[in-house]
Each structure stands twice: as structure tokens, then as C-alpha cells.
Design a protein around this motif. Structure first.
Motif, PDB file in Angstrom:
ATOM      1  N   ALA A  54     -30.142 -27.698  27.713  1.00  0.00           N
ATOM      2  CA  ALA A  54     -31.026 -27.086  26.722  1.00  0.00           C
ATOM      3  C   ALA A  54     -31.360 -28.069  25.610  1.00  0.00           C
ATOM      4  N   ARG A 105     -25.630 -25.986  26.843  1.00  0.00           N
ATOM      5  CA  ARG A 105     -26.087 -26.168  25.478  1.00  0.00           C
ATOM      6  C   ARG A 105     -24.892 -26.269  24.550  1.00  0.00           C
ATOM      7  N   ALA A 123     -27.825 -19.369  22.809  1.00  0.00           N
ATOM      8  CA  ALA A 123     -29.267 -19.155  22.760  1.00  0.00           C
ATOM      9  C   ALA A 123     -29.564 -18.007  21.799  1.00  0.00           C
ATOM     10  N   GLN A 160     -24.812 -19.278  30.824  1.00  0.00           N
ATOM     11  CA  GLN A 160     -24.773 -20.347  29.827  1.00  0.00           C
ATOM     12  C   GLN A 160     -23.406 -21.021  29.848  1.00  0.00           C
TER      13      GLN A 160
END
Length: 202
Positions: free
Chosen positions: A164, A197, A201, A145
Motif C-alpha cells: 500500500a 501496509r 486502511a 491486510q
């Protein structure tokens, strides 16, 4: 209304400059790195700082935060007590996990390899040293990520890199300031994923 009150009112109503927005943004990043702000609070305040029109709006965003040491001397928050962590240009995870987060210094070009593990590169409170930051990320049978703050222009390249659906699309599109910093994620995946993102998450 007394003269000091009138002057204070005039000051808070004064239109904010880009430099003042940057100063407040850095102060919010330091507060986030110190865990004074939650993810959602940091996200909301950063977005508000980037769109603030007046000095009063900016002042309200940091009113409940302690003063940054060195601010009175005209120094940026980075020159005060905020601890800087510079991990170099590489981050490697071999059958393990790796995380870069907090108030760390990101070079203009940063390389990361995640092999059969997991990795998180959190840029939300990081200090970007260049107008364009390139993250070269390889994910081999792994999940990686990249967390970006609001107000940056995101560019994706390579294979297996996705933006994302958590609000990150807003930072990749139009409507950003021409001088907005750029984060270019150049990824290579093999049976793995690379997500860009604005929030971790769940």
C-alpha cells in the motif's frame, strides 16, 4: 556543573548500540499494545528509535512511559508483565472476520485463510521469533491486510499481494540495516485483495 550532572550529560551523549535500540523498540511495542501510544505516535517513535544516534535520543522516546516490570533485573520486556498471546500457526476466517493484533508471538511460518470475510494480521507490536517471518495468506473473495512496523524488510510473493502507498514502501526498499528482520508475505487471492501496509486502511 556538579559531577553527577557531568556524568549524566556524558551518558546521554554516548553513542547508542543496536542492542539499546532493540530494547527501546520492544518497550515501545509493549506501550503500543497497552494503548498508551496512538498509531501515529508509535510509528513516529519507532522510526526515531531505529535512527537514534545517542542514548539521550533513545531515553527521550520512553521518558513519558512507565518502567517495564523486570527491566531493573535486566530482563527483556517480554519477560515482565506484558501478556503474551500465542495463537499458534493458523488463523482462519470462514464467512467472518479475524484479527491478530497486540503483543502476540509470531512463529517463523504463519498460515492464514480468509474465505468470504476479512482479516487483519497486525505485526506492529508483535514479537517476531525468527529473523525471517513467512506469512502464507490466502484471500478468497475477501479483503486481507498485513500491518508491518517500520524497520523491517518486506518481501512479497505469490499473486494479488500489493504494498500500500502509505509509507510501507520505505520499509521495502534500500537503506535498512543489514540485520533488519524480514517479513515475507506469500499470498494467493481469488477475487480478493491482500494489502501490506504500515497503518490500518481508513
Amino acid at each position: 556543573m556538579t559531577l553527577p550532572e557531568r556524568r549524566e550529560q556524558e551518558t546521554t551523549a554516548m553513542l547508542a548500540s543496536n542492542a539499546e535500540r532493540d530494547t527501546v523498540t520492544e518497550r515501545l511495542q509493549v506501550a503500543f499494545a497497552e494503548h498508551r501510544l496512538t498509531d501515529s505516535e508509535f510509528d513516529d517513535r519507532i522510526r526515531a528509535a531505529l535512527t537514534a544516534r545517542t542514548a539521550g535520543e533513545l531515553d527521550a522516546l520512553t521518558a513519558d512511559l512507565p518502567a517495564v516490570a523486570g527491566a531493573e533485573a535486566g530482563l527483556a520486556p517480554d519477560a515482565g508483565t506484558a501478556r503474551q498471546v500465542s495463537p499458534g500457526r493458523f488463523a482462519i476466517a470462514f464467512k467472518s472476520s479475524i484479527s491478530r493484533a497486540g503483543r502476540w508471538t509470531v512463529p517463523g511460518r504463519f498460515y492464514s485463510l480468509v474465505y468470504k470475510g476479512s482479516g487483519v494480521l497486525d505485526l506492529r507490536a508483535a514479537r517476531l521469533t525468527e529473523p525471517v517471518t513467512t506469512i502464507v495468506l490466502i484471500s478468497y473473495k475477501s479483503r486481507a491486510q498485513v500491518l508491518v512496523p517500520p524497520g523491517v524488510r518486506v518481501e512479497l510473493g505469490g499473486t494479488g499481494v500489493s504494498l500500500a502507498d502509505d509509507g510501507a514502501s520505505a520499509v521495502a526498499g534500500t537503506g535498512l540495516a543489514p540485520r533488519a528482520p524480514v517479513v515475507h508475505v506469500q499470498g494467493v487471492t481469488y477475487k480478493g485483495t491482500i494489502d501490506v501496509r504500515t497503518k490500518p486502511a481508513s
